[in-house]
Design a protein around this motif. Sequence first.
Motif, PDB file in Angstrom:
ATOM      1  N   LEU A   1       0.765  -1.235  -0.167  1.00 25.73           N
ATOM      2  CA  LEU A   1      -0.151  -0.022   0.200  1.00 25.73           C
ATOM      3  C   LEU A   1       0.799   1.242   0.001  1.00 25.73           C
ATOM      4  N   GLY A   2       2.114   1.151   0.537  1.00 21.46           N
ATOM      5  CA  GLY A   2       2.889   2.403   0.530  1.00 21.46           C
ATOM      6  C   GLY A   2       4.286   2.124   1.325  1.00 21.46           C
ATOM      7  N   GLN A   3       5.111   2.792   0.686  1.00 22.42           N
ATOM      8  CA  GLN A   3       6.486   2.699   1.282  1.00 22.42           C
ATOM      9  C   GLN A   3       7.174   4.101   1.857  1.00 22.42           C
ATOM     10  N   ASP A   4       7.661   4.235   2.811  1.00 21.12           N
ATOM     11  CA  ASP A   4       8.474   5.434   3.061  1.00 21.12           C
ATOM     12  C   ASP A   4       9.322   6.272   1.863  1.00 21.12           C
ATOM     13  N   PRO A   5       8.425   7.325   1.621  1.00 25.78           N
ATOM     14  CA  PRO A   5       9.153   7.962   0.704  1.00 25.78           C
ATOM     15  C   PRO A   5      10.707   8.623   1.256  1.00 25.78           C
ATOM     16  N   ASN A   6      10.831   8.901   2.521  1.00 30.20           N
ATOM     17  CA  ASN A   6      12.132   9.303   2.996  1.00 30.20           C
ATOM     18  C   ASN A   6      12.950   8.165   3.490  1.00 30.20           C
ATOM     19  N   SER A   7      12.675   6.998   3.117  1.00 28.81           N
ATOM     20  CA  SER A   7      13.589   6.022   3.418  1.00 28.81           C
ATOM     21  C   SER A   7      14.944   6.285   2.465  1.00 28.81           C
ATOM     22  N   PRO A   8      16.308   6.101   3.035  1.00 26.38           N
ATOM     23  CA  PRO A   8      17.597   6.394   2.372  1.00 26.38           C
ATOM     24  C   PRO A   8      17.643   5.140   1.466  1.00 26.38           C
ATOM     25  N   ASP A   9      17.272   3.646   1.788  1.00 24.15           N
ATOM     26  CA  ASP A   9      17.467   2.565   1.007  1.00 24.15           C
ATOM     27  C   ASP A   9      16.232   2.237   0.316  1.00 24.15           C
ATOM     28  N   GLY A  10      15.005   2.828   0.461  1.00 21.47           N
ATOM     29  CA  GLY A  10      14.000   2.724  -0.308  1.00 21.47           C
ATOM     30  C   GLY A  10      13.408   1.332   0.102  1.00 21.47           C
ATOM     31  N   LYS A  11      13.415   0.798   1.374  1.00 22.25           N
ATOM     32  CA  LYS A  11      13.084  -0.719   1.545  1.00 22.25           C
ATOM     33  C   LYS A  11      12.028  -0.674   2.992  1.00 22.25           C
ATOM     34  N   SER A  12      12.130   0.430   3.844  1.00 21.01           N
ATOM     35  CA  SER A  12      11.182   0.204   5.043  1.00 21.01           C
ATOM     36  C   SER A  12      11.203   1.586   5.451  1.00 21.01           C
ATOM     37  N   PRO A  13      10.190   1.975   6.213  1.00 20.73           N
ATOM     38  CA  PRO A  13       9.131   1.282   6.395  1.00 20.73           C
ATOM     39  C   PRO A  13       8.100   1.078   5.306  1.00 20.73           C
ATOM     40  N   THR A  14       7.353   0.011   5.352  1.00 29.10           N
ATOM     41  CA  THR A  14       6.478  -0.563   4.111  1.00 29.10           C
ATOM     42  C   THR A  14       5.036  -0.898   4.834  1.00 29.10           C
ATOM     43  N   LEU A  15       4.078  -0.577   4.239  1.00 31.12           N
ATOM     44  CA  LEU A  15       2.794  -1.125   4.829  1.00 31.12           C
ATOM     45  C   LEU A  15       1.945  -1.995   3.724  1.00 31.12           C
ATOM     46  N   TYR A  16       1.653  -2.923   4.190  1.00 29.92           N
ATOM     47  CA  TYR A  16       0.862  -4.062   3.234  1.00 29.92           C
ATOM     48  C   TYR A  16      -0.398  -4.273   3.729  1.00 29.92           C
ATOM     49  N   TYR A  17      -1.173  -4.793   2.762  1.00 26.63           N
ATOM     50  CA  TYR A  17      -2.610  -5.377   3.183  1.00 26.63           C
ATOM     51  C   TYR A  17      -2.953  -6.784   2.729  1.00 26.63           C
ATOM     52  N   ASP A  18      -3.284  -7.589   3.870  1.00 28.24           N
ATOM     53  CA  ASP A  18      -3.401  -9.223   3.336  1.00 28.24           C
ATOM     54  C   ASP A  18      -4.687  -9.338   3.131  1.00 28.24           C
ATOM     55  N   ASP A  19      -5.086  -9.676   2.104  1.00 28.22           N
ATOM     56  CA  ASP A  19      -6.632  -9.820   1.564  1.00 28.22           C
ATOM     57  C   ASP A  19      -7.215 -11.040   2.270  1.00 28.22           C
ATOM     58  N   GLU A  20      -6.306 -12.024   2.534  1.00 30.19           N
ATOM     59  CA  GLU A  20      -6.892 -13.122   3.173  1.00 30.19           C
ATOM     60  C   GLU A  20      -7.267 -13.079   4.863  1.00 30.19           C
ATOM     61  N   THR A  21      -6.618 -12.344   5.338  1.00 30.01           N
ATOM     62  CA  THR A  21      -6.825 -12.306   6.961  1.00 30.01           C
ATOM     63  C   THR A  21      -7.713 -10.697   7.043  1.00 30.01           C
ATOM     64  N   ASP A  22      -7.760  -9.696   6.218  1.00 31.05           N
ATOM     65  CA  ASP A  22      -8.077  -8.334   6.305  1.00 31.05           C
ATOM     66  C   ASP A  22      -7.455  -7.658   7.259  1.00 31.05           C
ATOM     67  N   ASN A  23      -6.091  -7.796   7.515  1.00 32.72           N
ATOM     68  CA  ASN A  23      -5.151  -7.194   8.441  1.00 32.72           C
ATOM     69  C   ASN A  23      -4.022  -6.635   7.630  1.00 32.72           C
ATOM     70  N   TYR A  24      -3.428  -5.644   8.242  1.00 32.72           N
ATOM     71  CA  TYR A  24      -2.270  -5.090   7.793  1.00 32.72           C
ATOM     72  C   TYR A  24      -1.101  -5.763   8.316  1.00 32.72           C
ATOM     73  N   ILE A  25      -0.089  -5.567   7.291  1.00 32.37           N
ATOM     74  CA  ILE A  25       1.459  -6.112   7.959  1.00 32.37           C
ATOM     75  C   ILE A  25       2.419  -4.775   7.810  1.00 32.37           C
ATOM     76  N   ILE A  26       2.726  -4.345   9.058  1.00 33.51           N
ATOM     77  CA  ILE A  26       3.668  -3.277   8.723  1.00 33.51           C
ATOM     78  C   ILE A  26       4.990  -3.613   8.972  1.00 33.51           C
ATOM     79  N   GLN A  27       5.829  -3.329   8.144  1.00 30.26           N
ATOM     80  CA  GLN A  27       7.425  -3.393   8.184  1.00 30.26           C
ATOM     81  C   GLN A  27       7.982  -1.989   8.637  1.00 30.26           C
ATOM     82  N   GLY A  28       8.555  -2.189   9.634  1.00 32.12           N
ATOM     83  CA  GLY A  28       9.281  -1.064  10.363  1.00 32.12           C
ATOM     84  C   GLY A  28      10.497  -1.324  11.077  1.00 32.12           C
ATOM     85  N   TRP A  29      10.889  -0.243  11.507  1.00 32.14           N
ATOM     86  CA  TRP A  29      12.117  -0.292  12.760  1.00 32.14           C
ATOM     87  C   TRP A  29      11.944  -0.779  14.007  1.00 32.14           C
TER      88      TRP A  29
END
Length: 75
Positions: free
Chosen positions: A6-34
Amino acid sequence: MALHKLGQDPNSPDGKSPTLYYDDETDNYIIQGWKVTDPERLAQLDLPAHETVIEYPKRMIQFFPEVSSARGPLD
């Protein structure tokens, strides 16, 4: 199960994190962060052994569909 980025941190120096995902099976979010490792901060939480906490910047809230529109995830 399908994860949808759904979105990735535009201020990430490596362009990898944080990132937000949506799981359409569980109807939950998965959040990648520090990972929070500071003992003083962790001591303030009642954190079960099978859980962890991450830090997620406020600027990333815009990527939650409920915030960016009146619709739900992937509607």
